[in-house]
Structures are given as structure tokens and as C-alpha cells.
Design an enzyme around this catalytic site. Structure first.
Site, PDB file in Angstrom:
ATOM      1  N   ILE A   1      41.775  44.434  44.081  1.00 47.55           N
ATOM      2  CA  ILE A   1      43.074  44.815  44.538  1.00 47.55           C
ATOM      3  C   ILE A   1      42.691  45.582  45.845  1.00 47.55           C
ATOM      4  CG2 ILE A   1      44.650  46.522  43.915  1.00 47.55           C
ATOM      5  CD1 ILE A   1      44.230  45.824  40.738  1.00 47.55           C
TER       6      ILE A   1
ATOM      7  N   ASN B   1      42.441  53.854  45.319  1.00 49.67           N
ATOM      8  CA  ASN B   1      42.510  52.426  44.477  1.00 49.67           C
ATOM      9  C   ASN B   1      41.057  52.457  43.725  1.00 49.67           C
ATOM     10  OD1 ASN B   1      42.770  49.568  43.864  1.00 49.67           O
ATOM     11  ND2 ASN B   1      40.849  49.697  45.123  1.00 49.67           N
TER      12      ASN B   1
ATOM     13  N   SER C   1      47.199  53.439  39.234  1.00 48.88           N
ATOM     14  CA  SER C   1      47.172  53.829  37.577  1.00 48.88           C
ATOM     15  C   SER C   1      46.675  52.592  36.653  1.00 48.88           C
ATOM     16  CB  SER C   1      48.433  54.247  37.268  1.00 48.88           C
ATOM     17  OG  SER C   1      48.361  54.474  35.853  1.00 48.88           O
ATOM     18  N   SER C   2      47.170  52.311  35.490  1.00 45.87           N
ATOM     19  CA  SER C   2      47.030  50.956  34.857  1.00 45.87           C
ATOM     20  C   SER C   2      48.018  50.855  33.757  1.00 45.87           C
ATOM     21  CB  SER C   2      45.648  51.060  34.323  1.00 45.87           C
ATOM     22  OG  SER C   2      45.509  50.043  33.453  1.00 45.87           O
TER      23      SER C   2
ATOM     24  N   TYR D   1      39.475  55.536  29.541  1.00 44.75           N
ATOM     25  CA  TYR D   1      40.310  55.095  30.562  1.00 44.75           C
ATOM     26  C   TYR D   1      41.672  55.290  30.684  1.00 44.75           C
ATOM     27  CZ  TYR D   1      41.466  51.391  33.970  1.00 44.75           C
ATOM     28  OH  TYR D   1      42.273  50.830  35.153  1.00 44.75           O
TER      29      TYR D   1
ATOM     30  N   LYS E   1      43.671  57.251  33.655  1.00 52.68           N
ATOM     31  CA  LYS E   1      45.206  56.888  34.321  1.00 52.68           C
ATOM     32  C   LYS E   1      46.340  57.276  33.942  1.00 52.68           C
ATOM     33  CE  LYS E   1      42.776  54.004  36.645  1.00 52.68           C
ATOM     34  NZ  LYS E   1      42.896  53.872  38.119  1.00 52.68           N
TER      35      LYS E   1
ATOM     36  N   VAL F   1      44.968  42.217  36.263  1.00 53.01           N
ATOM     37  CA  VAL F   1      44.875  41.781  37.388  1.00 53.01           C
ATOM     38  C   VAL F   1      43.695  41.008  37.475  1.00 53.01           C
ATOM     39  CG1 VAL F   1      44.839  41.924  40.072  1.00 53.01           C
ATOM     40  CG2 VAL F   1      46.264  43.298  38.566  1.00 53.01           C
TER      41      VAL F   1
ATOM     42  N   THR G   1      40.407  40.300  38.612  1.00 54.44           N
ATOM     43  CA  THR G   1      39.450  40.979  39.531  1.00 54.44           C
ATOM     44  C   THR G   1      37.940  41.100  38.661  1.00 54.44           C
ATOM     45  OG1 THR G   1      39.908  43.115  38.901  1.00 54.44           O
ATOM     46  CG2 THR G   1      41.227  42.301  40.681  1.00 54.44           C
TER      47      THR G   1
END
Length: 257
Positions: free
Chosen positions: A17, A95, A145-146, A159, A163, A193, A195
Site C-alpha cells: 500500500i 503507513n 488503520s485496518s 493487531y 489499529k 489488500v 500485499t
């Protein structure tokens, strides 16, 4: 171009990202995009990204820095100012982040907790603090964030906590920095996403997310770098001047919040 002559810092910008964000900012005319990376394995990716931005006619500067190092924020800011002979900064995109090991509550270790919180929360606080010392009037801060911050997913305790903290900090800073600097502070809350970090999140979590992806209203897939980068770009522009303290959920409708 909407970001002509703006100076931006993107943490964790060499891949995923972050890379998409660096390119999006550069394509809109950001004069300087400084981005960080931490591992030696990211060095060739960072070098390639600098060349790609240069080919667009703009400048990029890669800074190797470990967000867990308390000296990193001041180092990143100082090197950016020096490298491009500027005295103020316009945009910060926090990020850089790490995922957790995908462990259930009973399996969480102090080491896992410290690693995730140091990168995802502590580093965001002190990076923003260092940035604000040089922020130009009307600056922009965007935190990543997430969907995990709100989804209640098993095995994601640490996690998720990190976030959720980022979203809380976003609201506090919007209040603190708005009148003082004319700054806006927002967060982007991506769903899955595709990645390297997503694929390394752990087998249990990955299987769950793939099943969820099939049900995503916008399209039956994980998100792409550009899906998120375009939203970050908007939040860095003048067009977003009346948006602050907000969390934009970039999840294709996976979760309505």
C-alpha cells in the site's frame, strides 16, 4: 496537479500500500516524496521506486529507518528537510505497520505485543510529533488503520488493539491540530489488500479473509494498492479540507460502519 510543490513523508513506502501511496502523491505533483523502509530485502524495491518517481519528473528519497527505534522519527524528518533543502513539511502518511502472529488470546506473548504496539502505535505517535514540529499551515496527516480494528476477528487481538488505537489517535489529533495548524487528520481503514503483509498474516486468518472476500459487495476480491492509495490521495488534497477526525472505510463494503 493537486499537490504541486507539496512535501510528503510516507512511512513504509517501498512496497504494498505504501508504494501505491508514494506513486499516487507523485503523480499529483508532490515535489518531494520521502518514504521509509526497514529491511535489507526492501532495498531494491526502494531503489526501483525512486527511479519510477524520477521518471514521472518528480523527486523521491528513500530513507532506511526502523520505526521501533525511538530516534527514527527525528532522523526521518531531519533527513527529509536536509535532502530537499526545505524548512516545512506538508503531508505525513503513517503507513508503516506490522501484523500479528495470528494467535489466540491464550497464546499471546509479551514479545508479540511489544513488537506490534511499538510499530503500529508508538511509532505513529512519535513520527507525528516530529512531523508537526515542521508542519506547514494546512498540512495533512493520514493514518492507516485496518478493518481488523472493528471486525472482531479471532486470533487478531494485538493487531486489532493497535489499529483501534490509531483510529482513536486520529480523532484526538484532529481536535488538537485543527485550529493551531489548519491541519486535517484522518484515517483510512482498508479491508484485505493483496500485499506481502496480507499474505503473511497466517493461514487461519488468510483462509477466513478469502472467504470474506468472495462476499464483498463492490467486487468478490481483495482490495488493491490503488483502491486505498486513491482515497489517501484525496485526504491529502485541498478538496478534503472539510474532512477531519474521520475514518474512511476502504473495504468494498465488507463491513458497513
Amino acid at each position: 496537479m493537486s499537490l504541486t510543490n507539496k512535501v510528503a513523508i510516507v512511512t513504509g513506502g517501498a512496497r504494498g500500500i505504501g508504494r501505491g501511496i508514494v506513486l499516487a502523491l507523485a503523480k499529483e505533483g508532490a515535489k518531494v516524496v520521502a518514504f521509509t523502509y526497514v529491511s535489507l530485502s526492501s532495498t531494491p524495491h526502494a531503489a526501483a521506486l525512486v527511479k519510477e518517481v524520477s521518471a514521472l519528473g518528480f523527486s523521491a528519497h528513500a530513507i532506511q529507518a526502523d520505526c521501533r527505534d525511538l530516534s527514527a522519527p527525528n532522523h526521518i524528518v531531519t533527513e527529509t528537510l536536509s535532502a530537499f533543502s526545505v524548512s516545512t513539511l506538508d503531508i505525513l502518511v503513517n503507513n508503516a505497520g506490522v501484523g500479528s502472529a495470528g494467535t489466540l488470546l491464550g497464546e499471546i506473548t509479551a514479545e508479540e505485543f511489544a513488537t506490534v504496539m511499538d510499530v503500529n502505535v508508538r511509532a505513529v505517535i512519535f513520527m507525528t510529533q516530529a512531523f508537526v514540529r515542521h508542519i506547514a499551515r494546512g498540512g495533512r496527516i493520514v493514518n492507516l488503520s485496518s478493518v481488523s480494528a472493528r471486525g472482531g476477528y479471532a486470533t487478531q487481538s494485538v493487531y486489532t488493539a493497535s489499529k483501534a488505537a490509531v483510529e482513536g489517535l486520529t480523532r484526538v489529533w484532529a481536535t488538537e491540530l485543527g485550529h493551531k495548524y489548519g491541519a486535517t487528520v484522518n484515517a483510512v481503514n482498508p479491508g484485505p489488500v493483496d500485499t506481502d503483509m496480507y499474505r503473511a498474516a497466517g493461514k487461519v486468518h488468510l483462509i477466513r479473509m478469502e472467504e470474506q472476500n468472495k462476499k464483498t459487495p463492490a467486487a468478490p476480491r481483495a482490495g488493491s494498492e490503488n483502491d486505498v492509495a486513491d482515497i489517501v490521495l484525496f485526504l491529502c488534497e485541498e478538496r478534503s479540507r472539510w474532512v477531519t477526525g474521520d475514518v474512511v472505510c476502504a473495504n468494498g463494503g465488507m463491513m458497513f460502519v
